[in-house]
Structure formats: C-alpha cells, structure tokens
Design a protein around this motif. Sequence first.
Motif, short mmCIF file in Angstrom:
data_model
loop_
_atom_site.label_atom_id
_atom_site.label_comp_id
_atom_site.label_asym_id
_atom_site.label_seq_id
_atom_site.Cartn_x
_atom_site.Cartn_y
_atom_site.Cartn_z
N GLY A 274 4.04 169.89 23.52
CA GLY A 274 4.31 170.16 24.64
C GLY A 274 5.38 169.06 24.92
O GLY A 274 5.81 169.19 26.53
N LEU A 275 4.67 167.71 23.98
CA LEU A 275 5.97 166.60 24.16
C LEU A 275 7.32 166.99 23.80
O LEU A 275 7.79 167.64 22.44
CB LEU A 275 5.34 164.80 24.00
N ARG A 276 8.17 165.94 24.32
CA ARG A 276 8.96 166.01 23.25
C ARG A 276 9.54 165.48 21.83
O ARG A 276 9.57 166.03 21.19
CB ARG A 276 10.70 166.15 23.75
N ALA A 277 8.69 164.29 22.28
CA ALA A 277 8.46 163.76 20.85
C ALA A 277 8.15 162.41 21.27
O ALA A 277 7.78 162.45 22.83
CB ALA A 277 10.02 163.15 20.45
N VAL A 278 7.16 161.76 20.79
CA VAL A 278 6.67 160.27 20.74
C VAL A 278 7.15 158.63 19.94
O VAL A 278 7.41 159.60 18.62
CB VAL A 278 5.04 160.25 20.03
N VAL A 279 7.15 157.84 21.02
CA VAL A 279 8.09 156.70 20.68
C VAL A 279 7.38 156.13 20.90
O VAL A 279 6.43 155.44 21.39
CB VAL A 279 9.21 156.79 21.08
N ASN A 280 6.82 155.32 19.19
CA ASN A 280 5.90 153.80 18.95
C ASN A 280 6.86 152.63 19.08
O ASN A 280 6.67 152.33 18.21
CB ASN A 280 4.57 154.56 17.58
N ALA A 281 6.37 152.31 20.14
CA ALA A 281 7.10 150.56 19.76
C ALA A 281 6.07 149.74 20.53
O ALA A 281 6.56 148.62 20.31
CB ALA A 281 7.57 150.47 21.81
N SER A 282 4.72 150.52 20.00
CA SER A 282 3.40 149.51 20.18
C SER A 282 3.36 149.23 18.86
O SER A 282 3.54 149.21 18.15
CB SER A 282 2.49 150.15 20.33
N ALA A 283 2.35 147.43 18.87
CA ALA A 283 2.50 146.88 17.43
C ALA A 283 2.03 145.20 18.45
O ALA A 283 2.41 144.55 18.95
CB ALA A 283 3.94 146.66 16.24
N MET A 284 1.64 144.93 16.83
CA MET A 284 0.60 143.68 16.50
C MET A 284 1.84 143.27 16.08
O MET A 284 2.17 142.74 14.74
CB MET A 284 -0.44 143.58 16.09
N ARG B 22 -2.07 163.35 14.66
CA ARG B 22 -1.41 164.19 15.94
C ARG B 22 0.08 165.01 16.20
O ARG B 22 -0.23 165.70 16.96
CB ARG B 22 -2.02 163.38 17.27
N CYS B 23 0.37 164.12 15.86
CA CYS B 23 2.15 164.82 15.94
C CYS B 23 2.06 165.63 14.81
O CYS B 23 3.10 166.91 15.14
CB CYS B 23 3.02 163.41 15.42
N ALA B 24 1.54 165.96 13.70
CA ALA B 24 1.97 166.67 12.91
C ALA B 24 1.33 167.82 13.17
O ALA B 24 1.80 169.16 12.98
CB ALA B 24 1.81 165.77 11.39
N ASP B 25 -0.04 167.99 13.33
CA ASP B 25 -1.19 168.67 13.90
C ASP B 25 -0.44 169.74 15.27
O ASP B 25 0.03 170.80 15.01
CB ASP B 25 -2.17 168.26 14.16
N ALA B 26 0.36 168.54 15.99
CA ALA B 26 1.49 169.48 17.19
C ALA B 26 2.68 169.48 16.94
O ALA B 26 3.35 170.35 17.53
CB ALA B 26 1.32 168.20 18.28
N GLY B 27 2.90 169.53 15.57
CA GLY B 27 4.04 170.23 15.44
C GLY B 27 5.46 169.12 16.33
O GLY B 27 6.37 169.73 16.68
N VAL B 28 5.13 167.87 16.61
CA VAL B 28 5.94 166.68 18.01
C VAL B 28 6.19 166.00 16.95
O VAL B 28 6.03 165.51 15.91
CB VAL B 28 4.40 166.04 19.31
N PRO B 29 8.09 165.58 17.04
CA PRO B 29 8.71 164.97 16.74
C PRO B 29 7.84 163.12 16.86
O PRO B 29 7.32 163.23 17.90
CB PRO B 29 9.95 164.51 16.90
N LEU B 30 8.38 162.20 15.49
CA LEU B 30 7.19 160.79 15.82
C LEU B 30 8.33 160.17 15.46
O LEU B 30 9.07 159.96 14.36
CB LEU B 30 5.97 160.66 15.27
N ALA B 31 8.91 158.67 16.60
CA ALA B 31 9.82 157.90 15.95
C ALA B 31 9.33 156.96 16.41
O ALA B 31 8.48 156.77 17.29
CB ALA B 31 10.55 158.39 17.52
N HIS B 32 9.16 155.90 15.18
CA HIS B 32 8.48 154.94 15.09
C HIS B 32 8.79 153.49 14.23
O HIS B 32 10.32 153.50 13.64
CB HIS B 32 6.98 154.33 13.47
N VAL B 33 8.86 151.98 15.78
CA VAL B 33 9.31 151.27 14.87
C VAL B 33 9.06 150.43 14.25
O VAL B 33 7.81 149.61 14.00
CB VAL B 33 9.47 150.60 16.83
N SER B 34 10.22 150.17 13.20
CA SER B 34 8.83 149.09 11.88
C SER B 34 10.43 147.91 12.01
O SER B 34 10.37 147.32 12.85
CB SER B 34 9.59 149.83 10.85
#
Length: 467
Positions: free
Chosen positions: A232-242, A271-283
């Motif tokens: 049900g999410l459009r996407a996940v954007v992961n801006a969290s990091a140590m 969890r994104c793969a299981d849900a078919g939800v795109p993931l944007a990740h900041v490196s």
Amino acid sequence: MLTISTTDIPGLLVIDLPVHGDNRGWFKENWQRQKLLAAGLPDLGPVQNNISFNASVGTTRGIHAEPWDKYVSVATGRIFGAWVDLRAGESFGTVATVELGPEKAVFVPRGVGNSFQTLEPDTAYTYLVNDHWSADAQSRYTFLNLADPTAAIAWPIPLEDAELSDKDRAHPMLADVTPMQPAPILVLGAGGQLGRALVARAEAAGIPVEAHGRDTWDMTDPTSWPREHFRGLRAVVNASAMTAVDAAETPEGRAEAWAVNATAVAELARRCADAGVPLAHVSTDYVFDGTLPVGQEHPVDHPLAPLGVYGQSKAAGETAVRTVPRHWIVRTSWVIGEGKNFVATMASLAERGVDPAVVADQHGRLTFADDLADALLHLVTTDAPTGTYHMTNSGDVVTWHDVARWVFEDTGHDASRISPVTTAEYTAGKAGIAPRPANSALVLGPLEATGFEVPDQRDRLREHLAR
C-alpha cells in the motif's frame, strides 16, 4: 499477438491476449509476467486471485476504487466493463469502457473505479490484485454510483432492468466523492537534515508522506517498527543512517553503525521485496577509498573499497538494497541542510572572529539537502530505471578550504583569515579520527540522464547563506 493499448484514463491499460482454439475449446496465457512486462505492463506482483461468478445476464457490480492495482480478465462469458478515475488530479471523473471476453484483459491502477455488467449467463470474472483484502482495506475504498449522471456510463442493459446490490445502489454521486489520494511515501530518518528536507519538499509538491524519525522508528530494533507490512506504500525512502564517522570507529559506535546501516537496511529491503514496494536508499562517497587521482570522478560502478567502519557498514547496506527488484541507491557527499554542518560552522566562526585552519587536500562537491531530496523524489515518482546513482550539486570539484573561503566571502568576511592545512596536519595528535576519502568526486551523468537537472553548488551556497 499480445499487445497493450492505452485508454483515456492514465495508467488504465487494455491487453489483447492471444487465444488458441480448436474443436476441444480454447487456451490462453491469462497472466504471463515476463511477456506482459516486455509488452509494457507495470510489474503487478499479484498476491491474491479473486473470481466473481455471475449466473444472470445483466448482473452489474461497482463502482469500486480500491487501494491497490488489479488485473481484470474473463474466464468464461462476456462483460461490459466501465472504469472511472477517482484519483485526485486532472483526470478525476474520466470514464473508459471496454467489452471483455477471454481475448482481453485490463490493468486497473490504484484509485480507478472498477465496474462491470454481464452480457452472457454464467460469466466468470477474475482478477489479480497486489495487496491482500481485509476489512481495514475496504474502509479505504472510494465508491461511485453506477447511475452517476456526470460519468453517464452507457450501460447495455438499463440499470432499472439489471441485477444490482442495495449497497451498490447507495453509492454517492461524483460531486460527493472524495478523490483517492496517492499512496504515501514512507520516509525514514525524517528528523535529520535530509529527512526534514524530504518531508518539506514532498508536501510542497502535494506528495503524501508517512514520516518517521528516531522517536517513532528505531532502526536498531526491527521488532518494534510501527509498520510491519509495507503493501500500500508508493515507495520507501531511507534517509536514516548512523553518520558519526569518527564514533563508528569505537566499539559502541561500530555496533551501532552496523545495526543501523547494514542489519536494519537488510530487514528493510526484505520487507520491501516481500511487499513489492520500491526502495530508495541514501548511501555515501565513503564506500570508496578516494584514491582516484584528483581530476577524476567515481563512476557509479566504481569498485567499493571503504576505508573505515562507517563506509563498510554503508557498503553492506547497499548490497542488501540490491535484493529489492525496484530500488534506487543514491550516493552523495558533503551534505548541507538546516542544522549543524560544515557551512553553519564556518559561518559561525566568521561571525565570531575565529580564524580557522581548514583541510585543503580532500576534494569533492557540496550537496544541498533540498536538492538531494528533490532527486530522490524525482527517481521515485518518475519510475526512473532501477540502479545506482550519484547526487551532489554540480560545478567544479573543490576542497573544504575552498568551501570555507566561499562562506567567509558570502557572509562579508575576509577569506584570507582561513589557513589551508593537509589532512595529516589537521589530524596530528588527535585520537579516534576515522580515515576520509581524499577524492569524493562523483559522476552525475546517470542521474542527469533521468531528466533531473542538478543545481550548481556555488549558486546554492549563496542562496543557503542568504536564508
């Protein structure tokens, strides 16, 4: 031949399916993912298959807009299908109709109202969906009355002669329908410089977000995450990091860096793969050792060779993200936003009359948080190709000493007050300093190829300081 055609409703697609018949009957490939993707269908990722059997001609169902995509087809019989766009936007209220038999199917995007009327007895109407039905999900439907005069659907069998449920007869007219909003983007790390920029830029663009910072989403404890299922999410954007580079070299910091930057990211990717939800990740540029000669820039496929724990944990996180079918890894460097950062520190020193010594042998470009947020949202909302990208602001590759001089100049102070030093001189006698890449310059071409225009770092610094 399998072909796909568009309709007046954006994203509503009609699929012509080859049907092979002989004296025994017929056969078709109703859903063949590889062929459908090659023909241009979005990757549905179905998790549930439903069948509606209708005994009588004139059975009419709808109009229901659901919070998921669906792939509609007919196993036996024929229907008159009618779809109305109930999504917020310019196409709200647009109607499309198609007669379906075994030789056609329709891809119905989230928020488009779906309805049909049977034209033959014993019709089996079947559909695949990419989320599981639940009572809670039904509360998020949007409905429209089958007889709405604005949609003015030309039903083959007049509704007064058709079979309808009392519930469907009671649905609201278009003037009373609240449009379905787009699915939200889940933003993690919303309390940081980038996270705050992401939320602000998304809201300014009218993009719904569900934002979480450390206070509501503890990355180190996946069992406590407030959202277990991501469908049900459009996407996940992961801006969290140590990102405490020096602290990551301590025993406690090392454990936290790996927990947040690698272990949590692996669970997020699963969890994104299981849900078919795109993931944007900041490196980060710290996944490279920075030994490229000055004047060269790291391409996106440059070999990873992190020097310290922070870079190592981020490189591990990248590996996990690549397991998600739809993902974007965005490496960046020298991020400047609202809050504590190098530019804010230099501006404060200039104002207080402090004459700093600043490293002049580390090379790269500034990245302003607003622009990085725009780039991430661009990738997510334009369905840019999956893969790895680099995002910094554009312009000449400079040193921290150069940036410090710019800050002094732009705030009306004498830039000659700043002394250049080498990294070795700056760190001499200091304990617990993590190694830094000497060259953090990143190739921006792949991001620009998606249509994103990268603003110039010098211009953006002036604007930032003026604010």
